[in-house]
Scaffold this motif. Structure first.
Motif, mmCIF file in Angstrom:
data_model
loop_
_atom_site.group_PDB
_atom_site.id
_atom_site.type_symbol
_atom_site.label_atom_id
_atom_site.label_comp_id
_atom_site.label_asym_id
_atom_site.label_seq_id
_atom_site.Cartn_x
_atom_site.Cartn_y
_atom_site.Cartn_z
ATOM 1 N N THR A 84 29.624 -3.472 -53.680
ATOM 2 C CA THR A 84 30.843 -4.086 -52.828
ATOM 3 C C THR A 84 32.016 -4.700 -53.348
ATOM 4 O O THR A 84 33.152 -4.253 -52.762
ATOM 5 N N VAL A 88 37.593 -2.733 -53.259
ATOM 6 C CA VAL A 88 39.011 -3.063 -53.265
ATOM 7 C C VAL A 88 39.605 -2.754 -54.485
ATOM 8 O O VAL A 88 40.711 -1.786 -54.429
ATOM 9 N N ILE B 56 37.168 -8.605 -47.424
ATOM 10 C CA ILE B 56 35.956 -7.684 -47.062
ATOM 11 C C ILE B 56 34.963 -8.531 -46.696
ATOM 12 O O ILE B 56 33.983 -8.269 -45.819
ATOM 13 N N GLN B 100 36.776 -0.779 -46.648
ATOM 14 C CA GLN B 100 35.973 -2.126 -46.465
ATOM 15 C C GLN B 100 35.353 -2.174 -45.273
ATOM 16 O O GLN B 100 34.091 -2.529 -45.431
ATOM 17 N N SER B 104 31.227 -2.483 -45.412
ATOM 18 C CA SER B 104 30.547 -3.563 -44.541
ATOM 19 C C SER B 104 29.467 -2.934 -43.611
ATOM 20 O O SER B 104 28.433 -3.558 -43.560
#
Lengths: 298, 298
Positions: A84, A88, B56, B100, B104
């Motif tokens: 995760t 970004v 995020i 993101q 998620s």
């Protein structure tokens, strides 16, 4: 000629930069603040260093002042399996930075670019099925590139890389693993069954492809995106690769085949539908490349 | 059912949110800090508001806590003609935020999403030739979506929108221009020759398409991306559209045809190769839609 290089601190980027300088060109490399630029020692004064810390205005200044004939865009954030926290920085490096670069090129009137990409956009020989998030972000950038080519007069070449190997590669990839295993007293290592096949191309050949693609761009005026594959003459299985490695080092490697499962989206057969860059053929055979790699390691 | 909506402060988003609430669902909308959420008045307590300011981890918390059955992703940053300062916010809104969101969703085990997209990805009926940077960034997001569908089990529907119109549309588009021109004493306005053809779809039909696509996703288990077009039964030329507008308002509009050139990449014929969302047909005719729009404007 004047060439701008992004990703010059990476393995291909630094070798490309060195070669461009050796050929007598002026080179500007874009680096992040705090990047290790020790590879530039001895290359000055032909290489100028420009810093990018996230703002498009920095890129606009660099493009306008240096006015390169061709941009080589190799900067990327790579993870074969992302977590995760990679999302970004991966989008920022692989899409946002690239979009800022293209917009800055447009404003500065710089309209030729060679971009590094990956055959991993084509899982199971598909037109597009990304092996991993990294490959998806590379394709995302290429969509932005398509806009600048179709609507803003950019001439672009995308080079899709398979496996690249050579001496002093800091990336932890299969060749560095095999180099480690070829040392005396290396501990046995469990691997997959080893049937996955790879196009392995020596670093000097990859660099030659980028330079040839840049030369081709300098000769044409029409805009558009051309995509080429940097494939070897014949993909080899991991087992064949290890056999070649063993032949060169004169020692068998302590590998336990079949101990590990293939990964979820293991590429068993490399992309076969790409058109190879016209006029380019890899010159260094797998065995010759391994010999150079090993020799340099000693 | 529980639905998450991004872009709920936009024109389609707020109408979709209202309809989802009217149908008795629980809705969570993701908004930026400082967004105008006045459209939510009267919708509470069925609508919960979640704030996203760029991180995020905020999205991960929202997805994990609300655990929606389906996500409707309509957030976007739109400019028909971008300028340099649009590049960063456009990539951030149209690619980074979407990535993101998908990551998620994966972490939270939410695997159904309906995404708004644009027929402008297909200039001159191409498979992909973006009319503008906006369209390129939408495609870039769809590449990321493809990864999550192919490799992470996501089920996605992409709805490609042409021209959407209806009452209270705050966007400065052709319909608001025509509404202004239909008022008494409007000053004459120079326009292009008006031969470009448009698929015009009324807002209620667009909303119905999103809800139908969400319902379809709830019935299937297999992962993948499906793409559908939200086209009208017949594209009309801008001249025909104005004639319909004039017939409804009972007054001719002070337009000087041919005074302005077509824009550089004017879409003269809309994308024709898209497959319309199965089971969905627009119910509101162009004239009936214009009548609703005008009536509401009075």
């Amino acid at each position: 000629m004047k060439f701008l290089v992004t990703g010059a601190t990476g393995y291909i980027g630094r070798n490309l930069t060195r070669k461009l300088v050796d050929l007598g060109n002026d080179v500007c490399v874009i680096v992040r603040p705090g990047s290790d630029t020790s590879f530039l020692k001895g290359l000055a004064p032909s290489v100028r260093l420009a810093t990018y810390s996230g703002s498009i205005s920095e890129l606009q200044t660099i493009l306008a002042e240096f006015a390169p004939d061709v941009v080589f865009h190799l900067a990327s954030y790579f993870k074969a399996d992302h977590i995760t926290s990679d999302v970004v920085p991966m989008i920022e490096a692989n899409v946002l930075f690239g979009a800022q670069l293209l917009e800055s090129m447009r404003v500065a009137g710089v309209n030729k670019i060679v971009c590094a990409s990956t055959a991993w956009e084509h899982f199971e020989d598909s037109d597009f099925d990304p092996v991993c998030l990294y490959a998806a972000t590379k394709k995302a950038f290429e969509d932005i590139l398509t806009f600048y080519a179709q609507a803003r007069g950019l001439s672009a070449v995308i080079l899709k890389i398979f496996e690249c190997f050579g001496p002093d590669d800091p990336r932890r990839k299969i060749f560095s693993l095999l180099t480690d295993l070829s040392s005396q007293n290396a501990a046995p290592l469990g691997m997959t069954a080893g049937q996955q096949r790879l196009h392995c191309v020596y670093i000097d050949d990859i660099v030659a492809a980028f330079i040839a693609a840049g030369d081709d761009l300098l000769k044409i005026e029409q805009s558009g995106v051309q995509t080429f594959a940097l494939s070897s003459d014949r993909p080899v299985s991991l087992r064949e690769l290890v056999a070649d490695f063993e032949a060169v080092v004169g020692r068998s490697l302590p590998i336990i085949w079949g101990e590990r499962p293939y990964r979820q989206r293991e590429v068993m057969e490399p992309w076969s539908k790409g058109v190879r860059l016209p006029g380019w053929v890899p010159k260094v055979s797998l065995r010759a490349g391994i010999a150079k790699l090993i020799k340099n390691q000693d």
